[in-house]
Write a protein that holds these residues in place. Structure first.
Motif, PDB file in Angstrom:
ATOM      1  N   ALA A 179       0.807  -1.219   0.000  1.00 35.44           N
ATOM      2  CA  ALA A 179       0.000   0.000   0.000  1.00 35.44           C
ATOM      3  C   ALA A 179       0.839   1.268   0.000  1.00 35.44           C
ATOM      4  O   ALA A 179       0.312   2.362  -0.164  1.00 35.44           O
ATOM      5  N   GLY A 180       2.143   1.128   0.215  1.00 27.74           N
ATOM      6  CA  GLY A 180       3.011   2.297   0.229  1.00 27.74           C
ATOM      7  C   GLY A 180       3.088   2.998   1.564  1.00 27.74           C
ATOM      8  O   GLY A 180       3.675   4.077   1.664  1.00 27.74           O
ATOM      9  N   THR A 181       2.547   2.396   2.636  1.00 23.71           N
ATOM     10  CA  THR A 181       2.668   2.990   3.965  1.00 23.71           C
ATOM     11  C   THR A 181       3.936   2.529   4.682  1.00 23.71           C
ATOM     12  O   THR A 181       4.228   3.001   5.776  1.00 23.71           O
ATOM     13  N   ALA A 182       4.660   1.580   4.087  1.00 27.05           N
ATOM     14  CA  ALA A 182       5.999   1.187   4.547  1.00 27.05           C
ATOM     15  C   ALA A 182       6.880   1.033   3.319  1.00 27.05           C
ATOM     16  O   ALA A 182       6.404   0.652   2.242  1.00 27.05           O
ATOM     17  N   ASP A 183       8.153   1.345   3.469  1.00 33.12           N
ATOM     18  CA  ASP A 183       9.098   1.236   2.352  1.00 33.12           C
ATOM     19  C   ASP A 183       9.786  -0.115   2.306  1.00 33.12           C
ATOM     20  O   ASP A 183      10.152  -0.603   1.235  1.00 33.12           O
ATOM     21  N   LEU A 184       9.979  -0.714   3.473  1.00 33.05           N
ATOM     22  CA  LEU A 184      10.709  -1.973   3.590  1.00 33.05           C
ATOM     23  C   LEU A 184      10.093  -2.766   4.727  1.00 33.05           C
ATOM     24  O   LEU A 184       9.649  -2.179   5.728  1.00 33.05           O
ATOM     25  N   ALA A 185      10.028  -4.087   4.579  1.00 31.62           N
ATOM     26  CA  ALA A 185       9.476  -4.921   5.645  1.00 31.62           C
ATOM     27  C   ALA A 185      10.336  -6.158   5.827  1.00 31.62           C
ATOM     28  O   ALA A 185      10.901  -6.691   4.863  1.00 31.62           O
ATOM     29  N   LEU A 186      10.440  -6.618   7.074  1.00 28.83           N
ATOM     30  CA  LEU A 186      11.061  -7.905   7.375  1.00 28.83           C
ATOM     31  C   LEU A 186       9.946  -8.868   7.746  1.00 28.83           C
ATOM     32  O   LEU A 186       9.155  -8.605   8.656  1.00 28.83           O
ATOM     33  N   VAL A 187       9.882  -9.992   7.039  1.00 25.58           N
ATOM     34  CA  VAL A 187       8.830 -10.981   7.259  1.00 25.58           C
ATOM     35  C   VAL A 187       9.473 -12.353   7.370  1.00 25.58           C
ATOM     36  O   VAL A 187      10.571 -12.591   6.858  1.00 25.58           O
ATOM     37  N   HIS A 188       8.800 -13.267   8.050  1.00 23.18           N
ATOM     38  CA  HIS A 188       9.283 -14.651   8.120  1.00 23.18           C
ATOM     39  C   HIS A 188       8.260 -15.568   7.483  1.00 23.18           C
ATOM     40  O   HIS A 188       7.089 -15.219   7.331  1.00 23.18           O
ATOM     41  N   ASP A 189       8.711 -16.752   7.099  1.00 25.40           N
ATOM     42  CA  ASP A 189       7.787 -17.687   6.480  1.00 25.40           C
ATOM     43  C   ASP A 189       6.834 -18.237   7.527  1.00 25.40           C
ATOM     44  O   ASP A 189       7.099 -18.196   8.729  1.00 25.40           O
ATOM     45  N   ALA A 190       5.717 -18.735   7.059  1.00 22.33           N
ATOM     46  CA  ALA A 190       4.684 -19.264   7.948  1.00 22.33           C
ATOM     47  C   ALA A 190       4.703 -20.784   7.872  1.00 22.33           C
ATOM     48  O   ALA A 190       4.356 -21.361   6.838  1.00 22.33           O
ATOM     49  N   ASP A 191       5.147 -21.413   8.961  1.00 20.83           N
ATOM     50  CA  ASP A 191       5.143 -22.867   9.036  1.00 20.83           C
ATOM     51  C   ASP A 191       5.933 -23.491   7.890  1.00 20.83           C
ATOM     52  O   ASP A 191       5.543 -24.504   7.303  1.00 20.83           O
ATOM     53  N   GLY A 192       7.057 -22.838   7.546  1.00 17.56           N
ATOM     54  CA  GLY A 192       7.916 -23.366   6.505  1.00 17.56           C
ATOM     55  C   GLY A 192       7.546 -22.958   5.099  1.00 17.56           C
ATOM     56  O   GLY A 192       8.260 -23.281   4.147  1.00 17.56           O
ATOM     57  N   LEU A 193       6.440 -22.238   4.932  1.00 14.39           N
ATOM     58  CA  LEU A 193       6.002 -21.812   3.605  1.00 14.39           C
ATOM     59  C   LEU A 193       6.184 -20.312   3.473  1.00 14.39           C
ATOM     60  O   LEU A 193       5.706 -19.546   4.318  1.00 14.39           O
ATOM     61  N   PRO A 194       6.866 -19.835   2.408  1.00 16.01           N
ATOM     62  CA  PRO A 194       7.025 -18.395   2.226  1.00 16.01           C
ATOM     63  C   PRO A 194       5.678 -17.709   2.080  1.00 16.01           C
ATOM     64  O   PRO A 194       4.745 -18.251   1.479  1.00 16.01           O
ATOM     65  N   PRO A 234       0.175 -21.448  22.454  1.00 18.24           N
ATOM     66  CA  PRO A 234      -0.340 -21.962  21.175  1.00 18.24           C
ATOM     67  C   PRO A 234      -0.700 -20.820  20.229  1.00 18.24           C
ATOM     68  O   PRO A 234      -1.135 -19.753  20.655  1.00 18.24           O
ATOM     69  N   GLY A 235      -0.505 -21.084  18.933  1.00 18.45           N
ATOM     70  CA  GLY A 235      -0.781 -20.056  17.934  1.00 18.45           C
ATOM     71  C   GLY A 235       0.444 -19.295  17.492  1.00 18.45           C
ATOM     72  O   GLY A 235       0.397 -18.554  16.512  1.00 18.45           O
ATOM     73  N   THR A 236       1.569 -19.472  18.200  1.00 13.25           N
ATOM     74  CA  THR A 236       2.807 -18.790  17.835  1.00 13.25           C
ATOM     75  C   THR A 236       3.704 -19.739  17.045  1.00 13.25           C
ATOM     76  O   THR A 236       3.578 -20.965  17.126  1.00 13.25           O
ATOM     77  N   VAL A 237       4.641 -19.151  16.280  1.00 16.81           N
ATOM     78  CA  VAL A 237       5.591 -19.962  15.522  1.00 16.81           C
ATOM     79  C   VAL A 237       6.410 -20.845  16.463  1.00 16.81           C
ATOM     80  O   VAL A 237       6.647 -22.028  16.187  1.00 16.81           O
ATOM     81  N   CYS A 238       6.826 -20.272  17.589  1.00 14.99           N
ATOM     82  CA  CYS A 238       7.686 -21.034  18.512  1.00 14.99           C
ATOM     83  C   CYS A 238       6.942 -22.201  19.150  1.00 14.99           C
ATOM     84  O   CYS A 238       7.549 -23.231  19.464  1.00 14.99           O
ATOM     85  N   HIS A 239       5.637 -22.047  19.360  1.00 13.33           N
ATOM     86  CA  HIS A 239       4.880 -23.183  19.892  1.00 13.33           C
ATOM     87  C   HIS A 239       4.783 -24.290  18.842  1.00 13.33           C
ATOM     88  O   HIS A 239       4.861 -25.482  19.177  1.00 13.33           O
ATOM     89  N   GLN A 240       4.639 -23.919  17.568  1.00 17.69           N
ATOM     90  CA  GLN A 240       4.648 -24.923  16.505  1.00 17.69           C
ATOM     91  C   GLN A 240       5.983 -25.653  16.481  1.00 17.69           C
ATOM     92  O   GLN A 240       6.025 -26.885  16.328  1.00 17.69           O
ATOM     93  N   TRP A 241       7.076 -24.892  16.609  1.00 21.25           N
ATOM     94  CA  TRP A 241       8.400 -25.521  16.680  1.00 21.25           C
ATOM     95  C   TRP A 241       8.455 -26.530  17.829  1.00 21.25           C
ATOM     96  O   TRP A 241       8.942 -27.648  17.676  1.00 21.25           O
TER      97      TRP A 241
END
Length: 305
Positions: free
Chosen positions: A140-155, A204-211
């Motif tokens: 949307a152009g409200t951020a110039d750069l973002a850091l994101v992680h994959d979800a459950d091993g899927l980009p 539960p519901g967090t990436v680390c709990h899935q790990w």
């Protein structure tokens, strides 16, 4: 002439379904977004939204406008980058960065001193956002750069206007007190090693709990979870005082102190972290400067044992 702010408002409404949610994402009031949409309808000459229950939907004309917006924003971005290039590629001005909390702590915060020394005229503004929200902000152009992680091993799926670069592989280690029996093992830990020990883990519901659940996927009995805590510093305090174990991502890990140690896993859980930005902003000196500082570096725990 169509207002750019009105186009951004319509695109956010299209993505989120309500004026209120779009207003939250854009940092406006719902009334202000509604006024922007009304002005857009006057400029286009036809309705672009229609009520639908408690939300709204795009009219066919509104959908056509939204589908045309990527070309508009990319053209504007190219204009801005052409202006910046006049300054001999110097990174300056304001750069809006969206990132999840542990990436701010473990990736962005450590590079800010170097970035400030290299680019004294660049001001980085960081906002904590979950990956899906951060991607929408870049689109949307409200951020110039973002850091994101994959979800459950899927980009995460990227909007057509956005590209990405891998910047970090985050790995989970087991943290324990120095007096814990597992601390004496001079090898990566297995699932069998971990069975029978009490734990503190993320909810539960967090990436680390899935790990954590995957560590015991083949175990004959459920792990002994004593505490559910989202904050990693609080987890470490319980590891120090209650002889429990914790599974903590390296990028999120606070300093352990003298009483705690970390041990790697034979099959460690991992997640990939990517920097994302609009394709049309690829020539931005500011984005390039941050990407240079975020280039993957070795972690001390990666050293052979």
């Amino acid at each position: 002439m169509i207002e750019i702010g009105a186009l951004r408002a319509l695109r956010s409404v299209a993505a989120l379904g309500t004026l209120a949610r779009a207003a939250d994402e854009l940092g406006f009031t719902a009334s202000a977004v509604s006024q922007q949409i009304k002005r857009l309808e006057q400029q286009v000459g036809v309705p672009v939204l229609a009520p639908a229950g408690r939300g709204v939907v795009l009219t066919p004309a509104g959908r056509a406008v939204v589908e045309a917006t990527p070309e508009v924003f990319q053209a504007l971005e190219r204009c801005a980058e052409a202006g910046r290039s006049v300054a001999e590629g110097a990174a300056r001005g304001n750069l809006r960065v969206a990132a999840f909390s542990t990436a701010i702590r473990g990736l962005l915060a450590p590079v800010l001193p170097r970035l400030s020394a290299r680019c004294p005229d660049l001001r980085v503004h960081i906002t904590e956002q979950d990956p899906d929200q951060a991607l929408r902000a870049v689109d949307a152009g409200t951020a110039d750069l973002a850091l994101v992680h994959d979800a459950d091993g899927l980009p995460a799926p990227l909007p057509a206007s956005v590209t990405r670069r891998h910047v970090h592989t985050d790995v989970g280690d087991v943290v324990m007190g120095r007096a814990h029996p597992l601390a004496r093992l001079d090898r990566p830990l297995t699932s069998a090693d971990l069975t029978g020990h009490p734990w503190v883990t993320s909810p539960p519901g967090t990436v680390c709990h899935q790990w954590f659940r995957r560590l015991f996927a083949d175990a004959p009995e459920d792990p002994d979870v004593r505490h559910l805590v989202d904050d990693f510093s609080t987890q470490l305090s319980l590891v120090a005082s209650d002889r429990v174990l914790a599974l903590i991502p390296r990028v999120a890990r606070p300093p352990l102190g003298e009483g705690l140690v970390s041990r790697p896993l034979r099959r460690p859980p991992k997640r990939e972290v990517h920097a994302t930005w609009r394709r049309s902003a690829g020539a931005s000196p500011a984005i390039r400067a941050v990407l240079t500082e975020l280039a993957p570096r070795a972690h001390p725990d990666d050293a052979p044992r």
